[in-house]
Design an enzyme around this catalytic site. Sequence first.
Site, PDB file in Angstrom:
ATOM      1  N   THR A   8       0.846  -1.197   0.000  1.00 44.84           N
ATOM      2  CA  THR A   8       0.000   0.000   0.000  1.00 44.84           C
ATOM      3  C   THR A   8       0.879   1.243   0.000  1.00 44.84           C
ATOM      4  O   THR A   8       2.009   1.207   0.488  1.00 44.84           O
ATOM      5  CB  THR A   8      -0.930   0.035   1.230  1.00 44.84           C
ATOM      6  OG1 THR A   8      -1.780   1.179   1.139  1.00 44.84           O
ATOM      7  CG2 THR A   8      -0.166   0.111   2.535  1.00 44.84           C
ATOM      8  N   ASN A   9       0.329   2.334  -0.535  1.00 42.90           N
ATOM      9  CA  ASN A   9       1.024   3.611  -0.434  1.00 42.90           C
ATOM     10  C   ASN A   9       0.349   4.489   0.602  1.00 42.90           C
ATOM     11  O   ASN A   9       0.691   5.656   0.758  1.00 42.90           O
ATOM     12  CB  ASN A   9       1.031   4.321  -1.798  1.00 42.90           C
ATOM     13  CG  ASN A   9       2.029   3.680  -2.736  1.00 42.90           C
ATOM     14  OD1 ASN A   9       3.183   3.473  -2.360  1.00 42.90           O
ATOM     15  ND2 ASN A   9       1.592   3.328  -3.931  1.00 42.90           N
ATOM     16  N   ASN A  10      -0.635   3.919   1.302  1.00 41.74           N
ATOM     17  CA  ASN A  10      -1.384   4.691   2.291  1.00 41.74           C
ATOM     18  C   ASN A  10      -0.691   4.592   3.665  1.00 41.74           C
ATOM     19  O   ASN A  10      -0.677   3.542   4.292  1.00 41.74           O
ATOM     20  CB  ASN A  10      -2.808   4.125   2.340  1.00 41.74           C
ATOM     21  CG  ASN A  10      -3.699   4.887   3.292  1.00 41.74           C
ATOM     22  OD1 ASN A  10      -3.273   5.287   4.375  1.00 41.74           O
ATOM     23  ND2 ASN A  10      -4.941   5.086   2.901  1.00 41.74           N
ATOM     24  N   HIS A  12      -1.434   5.828   6.577  1.00 42.84           N
ATOM     25  CA  HIS A  12      -2.283   5.566   7.746  1.00 42.84           C
ATOM     26  C   HIS A  12      -2.535   4.075   7.916  1.00 42.84           C
ATOM     27  O   HIS A  12      -2.472   3.547   9.020  1.00 42.84           O
ATOM     28  CB  HIS A  12      -3.611   6.311   7.634  1.00 42.84           C
ATOM     29  CG  HIS A  12      -3.415   7.785   7.562  1.00 42.84           C
ATOM     30  ND1 HIS A  12      -3.080   8.537   8.662  1.00 42.84           N
ATOM     31  CD2 HIS A  12      -3.452   8.643   6.522  1.00 42.84           C
ATOM     32  CE1 HIS A  12      -2.933   9.793   8.302  1.00 42.84           C
ATOM     33  NE2 HIS A  12      -3.159   9.889   6.995  1.00 42.84           N
ATOM     34  N   ASP A  69      -8.067  -4.556  -0.675  1.00 46.33           N
ATOM     35  CA  ASP A  69      -8.944  -3.744  -1.514  1.00 46.33           C
ATOM     36  C   ASP A  69     -10.298  -3.638  -0.810  1.00 46.33           C
ATOM     37  O   ASP A  69     -10.735  -4.588  -0.154  1.00 46.33           O
ATOM     38  CB  ASP A  69      -9.104  -4.355  -2.904  1.00 46.33           C
ATOM     39  CG  ASP A  69      -9.563  -3.316  -3.924  1.00 46.33           C
ATOM     40  OD1 ASP A  69      -9.257  -2.123  -3.752  1.00 46.33           O
ATOM     41  OD2 ASP A  69     -10.248  -3.683  -4.889  1.00 46.33           O
ATOM     42  N   ASP A 152     -17.628   8.118   4.164  1.00 47.43           N
ATOM     43  CA  ASP A 152     -17.946   8.155   5.596  1.00 47.43           C
ATOM     44  C   ASP A 152     -19.141   9.050   5.960  1.00 47.43           C
ATOM     45  O   ASP A 152     -19.958   8.660   6.787  1.00 47.43           O
ATOM     46  CB  ASP A 152     -16.718   8.603   6.408  1.00 47.43           C
ATOM     47  CG  ASP A 152     -15.753   7.451   6.655  1.00 47.43           C
ATOM     48  OD1 ASP A 152     -16.116   6.296   6.379  1.00 47.43           O
ATOM     49  OD2 ASP A 152     -14.637   7.705   7.138  1.00 47.43           O
ATOM     50  N   HIS A 177     -14.939  -2.414   8.440  1.00 46.57           N
ATOM     51  CA  HIS A 177     -14.538  -3.435   7.475  1.00 46.57           C
ATOM     52  C   HIS A 177     -13.029  -3.685   7.511  1.00 46.57           C
ATOM     53  O   HIS A 177     -12.564  -4.796   7.666  1.00 46.57           O
ATOM     54  CB  HIS A 177     -14.975  -2.945   6.088  1.00 46.57           C
ATOM     55  CG  HIS A 177     -14.666  -1.486   5.826  1.00 46.57           C
ATOM     56  ND1 HIS A 177     -15.161  -0.492   6.614  1.00 46.57           N
ATOM     57  CD2 HIS A 177     -13.864  -0.870   4.927  1.00 46.57           C
ATOM     58  CE1 HIS A 177     -14.699   0.677   6.190  1.00 46.57           C
ATOM     59  NE2 HIS A 177     -13.903   0.465   5.167  1.00 46.57           N
ATOM     60  N   ARG A 178     -12.237  -2.593   7.388  1.00 47.13           N
ATOM     61  CA  ARG A 178     -10.779  -2.760   7.339  1.00 47.13           C
ATOM     62  C   ARG A 178     -10.253  -3.259   8.683  1.00 47.13           C
ATOM     63  O   ARG A 178      -9.425  -4.160   8.748  1.00 47.13           O
ATOM     64  CB  ARG A 178     -10.113  -1.424   6.975  1.00 47.13           C
ATOM     65  CG  ARG A 178      -8.708  -1.566   6.501  1.00 47.13           C
ATOM     66  CD  ARG A 178      -8.169  -0.311   5.842  1.00 47.13           C
ATOM     67  NE  ARG A 178      -8.902   0.873   6.191  1.00 47.13           N
ATOM     68  CZ  ARG A 178      -9.790   1.465   5.379  1.00 47.13           C
ATOM     69  NH1 ARG A 178     -10.012   1.013   4.187  1.00 47.13           N
ATOM     70  NH2 ARG A 178     -10.443   2.536   5.781  1.00 47.13           N
TER      71      ARG A 178
HETATM   72  P1  IMP Z   1      -9.178   1.233  -0.759  1.00 43.77           P
HETATM   73  O1  IMP Z   1      -9.195  -0.087  -1.460  1.00 43.77           O
HETATM   74  O2  IMP Z   1      -8.937   1.093   0.717  1.00 43.77           O
HETATM   75  O3  IMP Z   1      -8.262   2.224  -1.406  1.00 43.77           O
HETATM   76  O4  IMP Z   1     -10.655   1.839  -0.876  1.00 43.77           O
HETATM   77  C1  IMP Z   1     -11.275   2.096  -2.127  1.00 43.77           C
HETATM   78  C2  IMP Z   1     -12.314   3.197  -1.971  1.00 43.77           C
HETATM   79  O5  IMP Z   1     -13.366   2.744  -1.099  1.00 43.77           O
HETATM   80  C3  IMP Z   1     -11.808   4.482  -1.337  1.00 43.77           C
HETATM   81  O6  IMP Z   1     -11.248   5.353  -2.289  1.00 43.77           O
HETATM   82  C4  IMP Z   1     -13.086   5.052  -0.745  1.00 43.77           C
HETATM   83  O7  IMP Z   1     -13.855   5.694  -1.739  1.00 43.77           O
HETATM   84  C5  IMP Z   1     -13.832   3.812  -0.293  1.00 43.77           C
HETATM   85  N1  IMP Z   1     -13.511   3.511   1.121  1.00 43.77           N
HETATM   86  C6  IMP Z   1     -12.657   2.551   1.574  1.00 43.77           C
HETATM   87  N2  IMP Z   1     -12.626   2.527   2.905  1.00 43.77           N
HETATM   88  C7  IMP Z   1     -13.472   3.507   3.321  1.00 43.77           C
HETATM   89  C8  IMP Z   1     -13.858   3.968   4.606  1.00 43.77           C
HETATM   90  O8  IMP Z   1     -13.397   3.493   5.672  1.00 43.77           O
HETATM   91  N3  IMP Z   1     -14.742   4.981   4.628  1.00 43.77           N
HETATM   92  C9  IMP Z   1     -15.267   5.536   3.506  1.00 43.77           C
HETATM   93  N4  IMP Z   1     -14.930   5.153   2.288  1.00 43.77           N
HETATM   94  C10 IMP Z   1     -14.037   4.133   2.183  1.00 43.77           C
END
Ligand code: IMP
Length: 192
Positions: A8-10, A12, A69, A152, A177-178
């Site tokens: 990941t590049n995130n 947080h 994802d 959110d 979820h995460r």
């Molecule tokens: P990613 O796979 O974690 O990058 O999530 C893909 C997309 O899902 C993000 O760009 C958001 O639009 C949405 N998303 C993922 N997690 C969240 C969350 O915890 N809250 C709100 N939107 C989320």
Amino acid sequence: MRELVFATNNKHKLEEVVKATSGKFKILSLKDINCNEEIPETAETLEGNASQKSHYIYEKYGYNCFGDDTGLEIDALGGKPGVYSARYAGPGHDHEKNIDKILSELKGISNRKARFRTVVSLIIDGKETLFEGIVNGKILTERHGKAGFGYDPVFMPDGYNKSFAEMDINKKNEISHRGRAVKKLLNYLNSI
Ligand code: IMP
């Protein structure tokens, strides 16, 4: 200590996982392994994209690895935006436009049921394991709250009367979820 890359590049997300690992694994970032290219995310499912990320790193860089994802799945929209959540209103990844689009598509529809779903794909020594985290809830008719990101402000988890954007970040992480998918991943890592 064994090394494990989080694809990941995130920052947080990375910090969250580093804090929660018990010390058996040293978590490395993409930067740590000098991976500066964009990892392809071209699958049509969350499972496919998560798996694509972990395979890419395992095969190209030779590291044990996991990738994730996430998507928002809305019942009345047949599970959309799903795997296209980040770019639902176009390639710009504009969260505000994405929210406007789902609110407009749900106008006048009473079934507001939705869920966030995260899939994590872990590859250790060539063996892949998937973990899933889900939070069920509903889509509000307008934005509430300023915290968080993405969808959110319009997502209210079942059992709460606040949107994710009105919740304390620790509370959100606990039920999200995460958070749930990562908890399963960590339990597994700590058990092997
Ligand atoms: P990613 O796979 O974690 O990058 O999530 C893909 C997309 O899902 C993000 O760009 C958001 O639009 C949405 N998303 C993922 N997690 C969240 C969350 O915890 N809250 C709100 N939107 C989320």
